[in-house]
Design a protein around this motif. Structure first.
Motif, PDB file in Angstrom:
ATOM      1  N   GLY A  40       0.791  -1.229   0.000  1.00 21.04           N
ATOM      2  CA  GLY A  40       0.000   0.000   0.000  1.00 21.04           C
ATOM      3  C   GLY A  40       0.815   1.265   0.000  1.00 21.04           C
ATOM      4  N   VAL A  41       2.005   1.223  -0.621  1.00 23.68           N
ATOM      5  CA  VAL A  41       2.867   2.405  -0.613  1.00 23.68           C
ATOM      6  C   VAL A  41       2.427   3.398  -1.679  1.00 23.68           C
ATOM      7  CG1 VAL A  41       4.829   1.079   0.229  1.00 23.68           C
ATOM      8  CG2 VAL A  41       4.522   1.394  -2.238  1.00 23.68           C
ATOM      9  N   ALA A  42       2.960   4.609  -1.597  1.00 24.55           N
ATOM     10  CA  ALA A  42       2.730   5.619  -2.620  1.00 24.55           C
ATOM     11  C   ALA A  42       3.522   5.266  -3.873  1.00 24.55           C
ATOM     12  CB  ALA A  42       3.145   6.989  -2.100  1.00 24.55           C
ATOM     13  N   LEU A  43       3.318   6.033  -4.938  1.00 25.58           N
ATOM     14  CA  LEU A  43       3.981   5.764  -6.209  1.00 25.58           C
ATOM     15  C   LEU A  43       5.494   5.750  -6.087  1.00 25.58           C
ATOM     16  CD1 LEU A  43       3.827   5.349  -9.266  1.00 25.58           C
ATOM     17  CD2 LEU A  43       3.675   7.838  -9.522  1.00 25.58           C
ATOM     18  N   ASP A  44       6.053   6.567  -5.185  1.00 32.66           N
ATOM     19  CA  ASP A  44       7.508   6.608  -5.020  1.00 32.66           C
ATOM     20  C   ASP A  44       7.992   5.682  -3.904  1.00 32.66           C
ATOM     21  OD1 ASP A  44       6.636   7.915  -2.758  1.00 32.66           O
ATOM     22  OD2 ASP A  44       7.913   9.673  -3.016  1.00 32.66           O
ATOM     23  N   GLY A  45       7.096   4.840  -3.393  1.00 30.82           N
ATOM     24  CA  GLY A  45       7.473   3.885  -2.367  1.00 30.82           C
ATOM     25  C   GLY A  45       7.379   4.395  -0.951  1.00 30.82           C
ATOM     26  N   THR A  46       6.874   5.618  -0.753  1.00 29.61           N
ATOM     27  CA  THR A  46       6.689   6.139   0.607  1.00 29.61           C
ATOM     28  C   THR A  46       5.754   5.197   1.357  1.00 29.61           C
ATOM     29  OG1 THR A  46       6.942   8.403  -0.191  1.00 29.61           O
ATOM     30  CG2 THR A  46       5.957   8.096   1.995  1.00 29.61           C
ATOM     31  N   PRO A  47       6.231   4.603   2.455  1.00 26.65           N
ATOM     32  CA  PRO A  47       5.473   3.516   3.061  1.00 26.65           C
ATOM     33  C   PRO A  47       4.497   3.939   4.144  1.00 26.65           C
ATOM     34  CG  PRO A  47       7.607   3.651   4.101  1.00 26.65           C
ATOM     35  CD  PRO A  47       7.556   4.760   3.065  1.00 26.65           C
ATOM     36  N   ALA A 110       5.448  -6.519  -7.629  1.00 22.51           N
ATOM     37  CA  ALA A 110       5.531  -5.304  -6.808  1.00 22.51           C
ATOM     38  C   ALA A 110       6.647  -4.374  -7.271  1.00 22.51           C
ATOM     39  CB  ALA A 110       5.749  -5.686  -5.344  1.00 22.51           C
ATOM     40  N   GLY A 111       6.381  -3.074  -7.190  1.00 25.06           N
ATOM     41  CA  GLY A 111       7.411  -2.101  -7.540  1.00 25.06           C
ATOM     42  C   GLY A 111       6.910  -0.676  -7.439  1.00 25.06           C
ATOM     43  N   PHE A 112       7.854   0.259  -7.530  1.00 24.72           N
ATOM     44  CA  PHE A 112       7.508   1.675  -7.592  1.00 24.72           C
ATOM     45  C   PHE A 112       8.616   2.400  -8.338  1.00 24.72           C
ATOM     46  CE2 PHE A 112       9.403   1.062  -3.287  1.00 24.72           C
ATOM     47  CZ  PHE A 112      10.554   1.819  -3.435  1.00 24.72           C
ATOM     48  N   LEU A 113       8.428   3.691  -8.564  1.00 25.94           N
ATOM     49  CA  LEU A 113       9.364   4.487  -9.357  1.00 25.94           C
ATOM     50  C   LEU A 113       9.947   5.645  -8.549  1.00 25.94           C
ATOM     51  CD1 LEU A 113       7.372   4.870 -12.702  1.00 25.94           C
ATOM     52  CD2 LEU A 113       9.260   3.299 -12.251  1.00 25.94           C
ATOM     53  N   ARG A 114      11.205   5.941  -8.826  1.00 23.90           N
ATOM     54  CA  ARG A 114      11.829   7.198  -8.385  1.00 23.90           C
ATOM     55  C   ARG A 114      12.706   7.684  -9.536  1.00 23.90           C
ATOM     56  NH1 ARG A 114      13.497   6.623  -1.959  1.00 23.90           N
ATOM     57  NH2 ARG A 114      11.444   5.905  -1.232  1.00 23.90           N
ATOM     58  N   ASP A 115      12.061   8.262 -10.521  1.00 28.25           N
ATOM     59  CA  ASP A 115      12.735   8.628 -11.758  1.00 28.25           C
ATOM     60  C   ASP A 115      13.599   9.875 -11.587  1.00 28.25           C
ATOM     61  OD1 ASP A 115      11.377   6.527 -12.808  1.00 28.25           O
ATOM     62  OD2 ASP A 115      10.025   7.708 -14.070  1.00 28.25           O
ATOM     63  N   ARG A 116      14.831   9.806 -12.082  1.00 28.10           N
ATOM     64  CA  ARG A 116      15.745  10.946 -12.118  1.00 28.10           C
ATOM     65  C   ARG A 116      16.721  10.718 -13.268  1.00 28.10           C
ATOM     66  NH1 ARG A 116      12.760  11.790  -8.417  1.00 28.10           N
ATOM     67  NH2 ARG A 116      13.168  12.621  -6.337  1.00 28.10           N
ATOM     68  N   MET A 117      17.208  11.804 -13.859  1.00 27.93           N
ATOM     69  CA  MET A 117      18.358  11.674 -14.750  1.00 27.93           C
ATOM     70  C   MET A 117      19.556  11.237 -13.907  1.00 27.93           C
ATOM     71  SD  MET A 117      16.988  12.414 -17.648  1.00 27.93           S
ATOM     72  CE  MET A 117      18.227  12.894 -18.856  1.00 27.93           C
ATOM     73  N   LEU A 118      20.492  10.528 -14.510  1.00 30.34           N
ATOM     74  CA  LEU A 118      21.577   9.922 -13.745  1.00 30.34           C
ATOM     75  C   LEU A 118      22.359  10.924 -12.906  1.00 30.34           C
ATOM     76  CD1 LEU A 118      22.924   7.340 -16.335  1.00 30.34           C
ATOM     77  CD2 LEU A 118      21.767   6.847 -14.169  1.00 30.34           C
ATOM     78  N   ARG A 213      -1.696   0.742 -18.759  1.00 31.37           N
ATOM     79  CA  ARG A 213      -2.024   1.956 -18.031  1.00 31.37           C
ATOM     80  C   ARG A 213      -2.073   1.662 -16.536  1.00 31.37           C
ATOM     81  NH1 ARG A 213      -6.747   2.176 -19.441  1.00 31.37           N
ATOM     82  NH2 ARG A 213      -6.446   3.204 -21.452  1.00 31.37           N
ATOM     83  N   THR A 214      -1.081   2.172 -15.796  1.00 31.07           N
ATOM     84  CA  THR A 214      -1.048   2.034 -14.338  1.00 31.07           C
ATOM     85  C   THR A 214      -0.539   3.332 -13.731  1.00 31.07           C
ATOM     86  OG1 THR A 214       1.258   1.271 -14.174  1.00 31.07           O
ATOM     87  CG2 THR A 214      -0.412  -0.408 -14.651  1.00 31.07           C
ATOM     88  N   ARG A 215      -0.500   3.393 -12.406  1.00 28.78           N
ATOM     89  CA  ARG A 215       0.077   4.571 -11.743  1.00 28.78           C
ATOM     90  C   ARG A 215       1.506   4.817 -12.188  1.00 28.78           C
ATOM     91  NH1 ARG A 215       0.063   4.523  -5.467  1.00 28.78           N
ATOM     92  NH2 ARG A 215       1.114   2.544  -5.829  1.00 28.78           N
ATOM     93  N   MET A 216       2.252   3.731 -12.434  1.00 33.88           N
ATOM     94  CA  MET A 216       3.663   3.861 -12.749  1.00 33.88           C
ATOM     95  C   MET A 216       3.925   4.353 -14.167  1.00 33.88           C
ATOM     96  SD  MET A 216       5.224   0.489 -10.847  1.00 33.88           S
ATOM     97  CE  MET A 216       6.769   0.622 -11.729  1.00 33.88           C
TER      98      MET A 216
END
Length: 310
Positions: A40-47, A110-118, A213-216
């Motif tokens: 039940g975490v947020a899109l960025d994995g905030t638990p 299971a998974g989530f995203l934390r997208d950033r340029m390198l 089509r998902t949150r991610m």
């Protein structure tokens, strides 16, 4: 509810929303008893603060999907632990065994995203994404495989299945998703190793690279996300689940160590890394000679697929 999964017990991670939810519902519709895992975490994995035993909260996404399955006449139980911890992954297996007496299929989703340029990617964002995707796959796979190995050694060789979730990002790369791409590429390699090692115990292991089509995917596919008013919705998560259900069933006998890309009504068997054009001098090259050889080989080789977002 009856169908291709009659009598099987299936555990699906990240099954509270999106693809995982679609998989859980599809398995149940085909007769499976389902363990619905979601932290039940947020899109960025905030638990939220998880219960280490996996006891679901009444308002959790896992509990909601399990209730939805039961309301439709199926059997399901919720599991609310963090599968990227040894305790959480172990409790996923024991929950299936305690509730239903067996485990036949594991779907790692299971998974989530934390997208950033390198150049902007923090170490914490790297670690968090690798943890949930790659470590989460490994730990659940390890605990399920240990159970199936014990069953096999006891003379009860299972018809066991593991379906892992990679991504086109793991196959081709994706700009702004170095952490996610690395994790998903690692899942492909893990799938190949697991398929080779676990075959002797009656376990088949495959991976999918889905698009839906998902949150991610809302940001990545913003231009194509809207569902059509009529006709076939190619981006619906439900389109991916039939392949997952089939791979997770006894009907997929003999199919292992494969990666399938799937989107809408399209399915592709991915070729993976295979030897291409080769030159062998039979002796040590000089740097200048190697440069000429590399250019010659590249002229014979097909160009690589484009990195997503490039």
């Amino acid at each position: 509810m009856s169908g291709i999964s009659d009598g099987r017990v299936v555990a699906v991670t990240g099954a509270g929303r999106g693809l995982g939810r679609a998989h859980a519902l599809a398995f149940a519709a085909q007769g499976a008893r389902v363990v619905v895992n979601d932290l039940g975490v947020a899109l960025d994995g905030t638990p939220r603060t998880p219960d280490p035993t996996g006891t679901p909260r009444p308002d959790s996404p896992a509990a909601a999907v399990a209730a939805e399955i039961r309301a439709a006449g199926g059997e399901a139980i919720a599991h609310d632990a963090d599968i990227a911890t040894p305790e959480g992954a172990a409790s996923l297996v024991t929950t299936a065994l305690d509730a239903y007496g067996r485990l036949d299929t594991l779907v790692n989703n299971a998974g989530f995203l934390r997208d950033r340029m390198l150049v902007n990617l923090d170490e914490d964002d790297w670690d968090a994404v690798l943890r949930v995707h790659l470590k989460g796959h490994f730990l659940t796979l390890r605990h399920a495989a240990a159970h199936w190995r014990a069953e096999s050694k006891a003379g009860r060789t299972p018809t066991a299945r593991i379906v892992n979730t990679s991504s086109g990002a793991g196959l081709l790369g994706s700009v702004g998703q170095g952490n996610y791409s690395a994790a998903k590429a690692g899942i492909v390699a893990l799938t190949l190793v697991a398929a080779a090692e676990l075959a002797r115990y009656g376990v088949q292991v495959n991976a999918i690279a889905p698009a839906a089509r998902t949150r991610m995917t809302e940001r990545a596919f913003a231009a194509t996300m809207a569902a059509p008013a009529t006709g076939f919705d190619a981006m619906a998560p439900d389109n991916v689940s039939p392949l997952v259900v089939w791979l997770g069933s006894a009907a997929s006998e003999g199919v292992t160590g494969r990666v399938f890309e799937t989107e809408g009504g399209r399915i592709t068997v991915m070729d993976g890394w295979r030897p291409g054009p080769t030159l062998d001098k039979g002796a040590r090259w000089t740097p200048a000679e190697l440069g000429e050889a590399v250019h010659e080989l590249l002229a014979l080789a097909p160009p690589p697929g484009a990195v997503y977002g490039a």
